[in-house]
Motif scaffolding. Structure first.
Motif, PDB file in Angstrom:
ATOM      1  N   TRP A 220       0.648  -1.566  -0.290  1.00 26.73           N
ATOM      2  CA  TRP A 220      -0.114   0.036   0.492  1.00 26.73           C
ATOM      3  C   TRP A 220       0.800   1.143   0.005  1.00 26.73           C
ATOM      4  O   TRP A 220       0.332   2.395  -0.362  1.00 26.73           O
ATOM      5  CB  TRP A 220      -1.042   0.240   1.106  1.00 26.73           C
ATOM      6  CG  TRP A 220      -1.700  -1.597   1.037  1.00 26.73           C
ATOM      7  CD1 TRP A 220      -2.154  -2.357   0.684  1.00 26.73           C
ATOM      8  CD2 TRP A 220      -2.194  -1.757   2.565  1.00 26.73           C
ATOM      9  NE1 TRP A 220      -3.036  -3.155   0.837  1.00 26.73           N
ATOM     10  CE2 TRP A 220      -3.637  -2.536   2.113  1.00 26.73           C
ATOM     11  CE3 TRP A 220      -2.731  -1.313   3.714  1.00 26.73           C
ATOM     12  CZ2 TRP A 220      -4.534  -3.225   3.371  1.00 26.73           C
ATOM     13  CZ3 TRP A 220      -3.110  -1.666   4.609  1.00 26.73           C
ATOM     14  CH2 TRP A 220      -4.070  -3.086   4.799  1.00 26.73           C
ATOM     15  N   GLY A 221       2.126   1.125   0.358  1.00 25.35           N
ATOM     16  CA  GLY A 221       3.578   2.446   0.217  1.00 25.35           C
ATOM     17  C   GLY A 221       2.596   3.168   1.886  1.00 25.35           C
ATOM     18  O   GLY A 221       2.566   2.300   2.745  1.00 25.35           O
ATOM     19  N   GLU A 222       2.689   4.221   2.003  1.00 30.14           N
ATOM     20  CA  GLU A 222       2.974   5.030   3.187  1.00 30.14           C
ATOM     21  C   GLU A 222       1.400   5.030   4.205  1.00 30.14           C
ATOM     22  O   GLU A 222       1.551   5.274   5.202  1.00 30.14           O
ATOM     23  CB  GLU A 222       3.646   6.169   2.834  1.00 30.14           C
ATOM     24  CG  GLU A 222       4.958   6.670   3.034  1.00 30.14           C
ATOM     25  CD  GLU A 222       5.426   7.992   2.504  1.00 30.14           C
ATOM     26  OE1 GLU A 222       4.478   8.913   2.137  1.00 30.14           O
ATOM     27  OE2 GLU A 222       7.009   7.887   2.568  1.00 30.14           O
ATOM     28  N   PRO A 223       0.561   4.965   2.970  1.00 25.83           N
ATOM     29  CA  PRO A 223      -0.561   4.689   4.006  1.00 25.83           C
ATOM     30  C   PRO A 223      -1.207   3.690   4.658  1.00 25.83           C
ATOM     31  O   PRO A 223      -1.667   3.855   5.962  1.00 25.83           O
ATOM     32  CB  PRO A 223      -1.982   4.705   2.641  1.00 25.83           C
ATOM     33  CG  PRO A 223      -0.978   6.125   1.474  1.00 25.83           C
ATOM     34  CD  PRO A 223       0.217   5.437   1.823  1.00 25.83           C
ATOM     35  N   ALA A 224      -0.162   2.547   4.691  1.00 31.67           N
ATOM     36  CA  ALA A 224      -0.363   1.447   5.214  1.00 31.67           C
ATOM     37  C   ALA A 224       0.421   1.939   7.108  1.00 31.67           C
ATOM     38  O   ALA A 224      -0.151   1.378   8.381  1.00 31.67           O
ATOM     39  CB  ALA A 224       0.591   0.381   5.012  1.00 31.67           C
ATOM     40  N   LEU A 225       0.723   3.151   7.189  1.00 28.61           N
ATOM     41  CA  LEU A 225       1.424   3.553   8.690  1.00 28.61           C
ATOM     42  C   LEU A 225      -0.087   3.597   9.317  1.00 28.61           C
ATOM     43  O   LEU A 225      -0.355   4.023  10.768  1.00 28.61           O
ATOM     44  CB  LEU A 225       1.940   4.822   7.983  1.00 28.61           C
ATOM     45  CG  LEU A 225       3.447   4.658   7.620  1.00 28.61           C
ATOM     46  CD1 LEU A 225       4.054   6.102   7.510  1.00 28.61           C
ATOM     47  CD2 LEU A 225       3.705   3.571   8.673  1.00 28.61           C
ATOM     48  N   TRP A 226      -0.765   4.071   8.470  1.00 28.84           N
ATOM     49  CA  TRP A 226      -2.195   4.221   9.071  1.00 28.84           C
ATOM     50  C   TRP A 226      -2.672   2.729  10.303  1.00 28.84           C
ATOM     51  O   TRP A 226      -4.175   3.561  10.992  1.00 28.84           O
ATOM     52  CB  TRP A 226      -3.547   5.252   8.570  1.00 28.84           C
ATOM     53  CG  TRP A 226      -3.218   5.985   7.822  1.00 28.84           C
ATOM     54  CD1 TRP A 226      -2.327   7.698   8.114  1.00 28.84           C
ATOM     55  CD2 TRP A 226      -4.010   6.632   6.840  1.00 28.84           C
ATOM     56  NE1 TRP A 226      -2.205   8.309   7.488  1.00 28.84           N
ATOM     57  CE2 TRP A 226      -3.254   8.190   6.652  1.00 28.84           C
ATOM     58  CE3 TRP A 226      -4.542   6.414   5.420  1.00 28.84           C
ATOM     59  CZ2 TRP A 226      -3.074   9.281   5.825  1.00 28.84           C
ATOM     60  CZ3 TRP A 226      -4.782   7.113   4.545  1.00 28.84           C
ATOM     61  CH2 TRP A 226      -4.296   8.539   4.048  1.00 28.84           C
ATOM     62  N   LEU A 227      -2.429   1.793   9.862  1.00 27.06           N
ATOM     63  CA  LEU A 227      -2.383   0.793  10.546  1.00 27.06           C
ATOM     64  C   LEU A 227      -2.199   1.137  12.088  1.00 27.06           C
ATOM     65  O   LEU A 227      -2.334   0.486  13.183  1.00 27.06           O
ATOM     66  CB  LEU A 227      -1.922  -0.335  10.026  1.00 27.06           C
ATOM     67  CG  LEU A 227      -2.612  -0.943   8.387  1.00 27.06           C
ATOM     68  CD1 LEU A 227      -2.004  -2.150   8.082  1.00 27.06           C
ATOM     69  CD2 LEU A 227      -3.301  -0.854   8.433  1.00 27.06           C
ATOM     70  N   LEU A 228      -1.198   2.132  12.409  1.00 26.18           N
ATOM     71  CA  LEU A 228      -0.360   2.208  13.583  1.00 26.18           C
ATOM     72  C   LEU A 228      -1.164   3.268  14.580  1.00 26.18           C
ATOM     73  O   LEU A 228      -1.401   3.557  15.995  1.00 26.18           O
ATOM     74  CB  LEU A 228       0.802   2.550  13.711  1.00 26.18           C
ATOM     75  CG  LEU A 228       1.875   1.958  13.503  1.00 26.18           C
ATOM     76  CD1 LEU A 228       3.286   2.834  12.758  1.00 26.18           C
ATOM     77  CD2 LEU A 228       2.140   0.135  13.027  1.00 26.18           C
ATOM     78  N   VAL A 229      -1.921   4.041  13.817  1.00 33.66           N
ATOM     79  CA  VAL A 229      -2.996   4.907  14.450  1.00 33.66           C
ATOM     80  C   VAL A 229      -3.962   4.723  15.981  1.00 33.66           C
ATOM     81  O   VAL A 229      -3.921   4.873  16.815  1.00 33.66           O
ATOM     82  CB  VAL A 229      -3.731   5.914  13.836  1.00 33.66           C
ATOM     83  CG1 VAL A 229      -4.617   6.793  14.281  1.00 33.66           C
ATOM     84  CG2 VAL A 229      -3.151   6.449  13.175  1.00 33.66           C
ATOM     85  N   PRO A 230      -4.834   2.798  15.565  1.00 35.70           N
ATOM     86  CA  PRO A 230      -5.993   2.310  16.569  1.00 35.70           C
ATOM     87  C   PRO A 230      -4.823   2.425  18.175  1.00 35.70           C
ATOM     88  O   PRO A 230      -5.162   2.839  18.862  1.00 35.70           O
ATOM     89  CB  PRO A 230      -6.106   1.738  15.683  1.00 35.70           C
ATOM     90  CG  PRO A 230      -6.147   2.113  14.595  1.00 35.70           C
ATOM     91  CD  PRO A 230      -4.796   2.587  14.384  1.00 35.70           C
ATOM     92  N   GLY A 231      -2.825   2.471  17.902  1.00 34.90           N
ATOM     93  CA  GLY A 231      -2.659   1.862  19.332  1.00 34.90           C
ATOM     94  C   GLY A 231      -2.505   3.357  20.105  1.00 34.90           C
ATOM     95  O   GLY A 231      -2.946   2.351  21.209  1.00 34.90           O
ATOM     96  N   PRO A 232      -2.473   4.812  19.695  1.00 34.03           N
ATOM     97  CA  PRO A 232      -2.094   6.035  20.553  1.00 34.03           C
ATOM     98  C   PRO A 232      -3.581   6.005  20.598  1.00 34.03           C
ATOM     99  O   PRO A 232      -3.995   6.710  21.986  1.00 34.03           O
ATOM    100  CB  PRO A 232      -1.415   6.348  20.018  1.00 34.03           C
ATOM    101  CG  PRO A 232      -0.371   5.705  19.175  1.00 34.03           C
ATOM    102  CD  PRO A 232      -1.396   5.022  18.659  1.00 34.03           C
ATOM    103  N   VAL A 233      -4.251   6.084  20.128  1.00 33.49           N
ATOM    104  CA  VAL A 233      -5.900   6.895  20.203  1.00 33.49           C
ATOM    105  C   VAL A 233      -6.538   5.552  21.050  1.00 33.49           C
ATOM    106  O   VAL A 233      -6.983   6.176  22.354  1.00 33.49           O
ATOM    107  CB  VAL A 233      -6.790   6.279  19.317  1.00 33.49           C
ATOM    108  CG1 VAL A 233      -8.254   6.584  19.486  1.00 33.49           C
ATOM    109  CG2 VAL A 233      -6.539   7.418  18.050  1.00 33.49           C
ATOM    110  N   LEU A 234      -6.103   4.012  21.083  1.00 30.88           N
ATOM    111  CA  LEU A 234      -6.794   3.580  22.106  1.00 30.88           C
ATOM    112  C   LEU A 234      -5.988   3.284  23.831  1.00 30.88           C
ATOM    113  O   LEU A 234      -6.167   3.317  24.620  1.00 30.88           O
ATOM    114  CB  LEU A 234      -6.857   1.612  21.765  1.00 30.88           C
ATOM    115  CG  LEU A 234      -8.064   1.602  20.647  1.00 30.88           C
ATOM    116  CD1 LEU A 234      -7.592  -0.070  20.070  1.00 30.88           C
ATOM    117  CD2 LEU A 234      -9.318   2.435  21.008  1.00 30.88           C
ATOM    118  N   GLY A 235      -4.593   3.823  23.323  1.00 30.43           N
ATOM    119  CA  GLY A 235      -3.443   3.555  24.536  1.00 30.43           C
ATOM    120  C   GLY A 235      -4.361   5.221  25.713  1.00 30.43           C
ATOM    121  O   GLY A 235      -4.469   5.179  27.095  1.00 30.43           O
ATOM    122  N   LEU A 236      -4.899   6.180  24.881  1.00 29.55           N
ATOM    123  CA  LEU A 236      -5.377   7.325  25.854  1.00 29.55           C
ATOM    124  C   LEU A 236      -6.473   6.608  25.944  1.00 29.55           C
ATOM    125  O   LEU A 236      -7.185   7.902  27.518  1.00 29.55           O
ATOM    126  CB  LEU A 236      -5.436   8.609  24.588  1.00 29.55           C
ATOM    127  CG  LEU A 236      -4.173   9.129  24.227  1.00 29.55           C
ATOM    128  CD1 LEU A 236      -4.672  10.039  23.220  1.00 29.55           C
ATOM    129  CD2 LEU A 236      -3.434   9.853  24.608  1.00 29.55           C
TER     130      LEU A 236
END
Length: 394
Positions: free
Chosen positions: A366-382
């Motif tokens: 997918w290229g760089e948009p694949a990095l968005w797979l990491l976003v749920p981590g910080p959100v759920l951590g908060l």
């Protein structure tokens, strides 16, 4: 500062130094990713599984330590030294024979088991000596873990003309030196080497503590992002630099991005003295999540901007880690600090196996948009740590 204070300061400095040397084992294959992948005939997904072997080994080691209570039953200095030497041997022996993914995978799994006696024990040794002020000291400790992670890239950039195996061997030499350094510690914590009774506490009892559970939840969100990000830093740097660029430039930029985290850890540790570990952890978690969201949106032509964001991301993505450890150590009984930190590490690194493999494969497709797979981590951590933010610094 009296003699006991000076001895304690020297002990903390030696622990921090040995942590840096010992954790250079962690991502040593990343420092030779291209040549190693060619040697083992691996694609991006296969290399991701080689990195995941270390995470799985770490999980197995921390689970065993948690179940047996070994982290609180034996002197952490001895565990640290023994595991550093064992990890150094396992890290390099497979590079001496014919290429074989199976042997490499098993060896890296063993390195992960050894690291389970290095990283958590370093934290325990710090907490034993610093206690309530551990947020700042742990900032230095995790800063050294971060430099240890960057060390393979540093070794690669310094020894570009050497064979790729030199990166792996160099990490093993550093870990062996780390074992010697930790044994130089003369200052001992009263009662720290006492063998605890088998009924001293349970893991279930630890997770029944609401504050510890909230801190652990925040840590899990942080871990979903951290190691997956570190694992793809060389790929992101390669995309930013001109085509056919020499490996030294990629290694140097990768080292800068990862090593920026050491600055974030130290700065976060200093700030925690004023605003508390809870606020620092939340700020770093939110900041890294935001950069994760923004990075793929920056056009490829804005190379300088993307490099700047990548370095800032590298600083924030790890800055919360020592604060989560400091909080968790503060929320549990003193006699179970080692087990609590080891259990938290085990759960966190279990997540990293999934995120590393998924991101390595997705980035190739997918290229760089694949990095968005990491976003749920910080959100759920908060979300998980909101209880701690309402309560304020403690």
């Amino acid at each position: 500062m009296g003699a006991p204070g000076r001895r304690r300061s020297v002990a903390v400095a030696l622990i921090v130094l040995s942590q840096w040397l010992g954790t250079s084992l962690w991502f040593s294959p990343s420092g030779a990713a291209e040549d190693l992948s060619r040697w083992l005939d691996l694609d991006a997904g296969g290399f991701g599984w080689l990195l995941a072997a270390t995470q799985l080994g770490f999980i197995a080691g921390t689970l065993a330590s948690t179940v047996t209570g070994a982290a609180d039953r034996f002197p952490p200095e001895r565990i640290f030294a023994l595991c550093s030497v064992a990890g150094a041997a396992l890290n390099c022996f497979w590079t001496l024979g014919s290429p074989g993914f199976g042997v490499a995978w098993i060896a890296r799994f063993g390195v992960g088991v050894a690291l389970a006696g290095i990283y958590p024990m370093g934290m325990k040794m710090i907490v034993q000596r610093v206690g309530g002020g551990s947020g700042s000291a742990l900032g230095w400790l995790v800063a050294m873990l971060t430099l240890g992670t960057a060390m393979p890239h540093i070794l690669r950039s310094l020894g570009a003309s050497l064979p790729w195996q030199a990166v792996i061997w160099g990490a093993s030499i550093l870990a062996t030196v780390g074992a010697v350094v930790v044994l130089l510690i003369q200052e001992r914590v009263p009662g720290a080497s006492r063998v605890l009774p088998k009924n001293s506490g349970s893991v279930r009892g630890l997770f029944a503590l609401k504050d510890f559970r909230a801190s652990c939840g925040g840590y899990l969100g942080h871990m979903w992002e951290l190691y997956a990000f570190w694992s793809v830093v060389p790929l992101l740097c390669l995309r930013l630099l001109p085509q056919h660029v020499d490996p030294v430039s990629v290694a140097t930029l990768s080292a800068v991005v990862i090593a920026a985290g050491s600055v974030g850890c130290v700065a976060g540790g200093a700030l925690s003295r004023r605003v508390g570990s809870e606020v620092v952890a939340a700020f770093a978690l939110a900041g890294s999540g935001l950069l994760c969201l923004l990075y793929p949106l920056i056009p490829a032509s804005a190379v300088v901007l993307k490099i700047g964001i990548l370095v800032l991301w590298g600083a924030l993505v790890i800055a919360d880690s020592p604060q989560f450890s400091a909080m968790s150590a503060r929320y549990v009984p003193a006699q179970q600090v080692g087990t609590a930190l080891t259990a938290q590490n085990s759960a966190g690194f279990l997540l990293t196996v999934v995120s590393i493999v998924v991101l390595q494969s997705a980035l190739a497709s997918w290229g760089e948009p694949a990095l968005w797979l990491l976003v749920p981590g910080p959100v759920l951590g908060l979300v998980a740590m909101r209880r701690l933010l309402r309560s304020g610094p403690r």
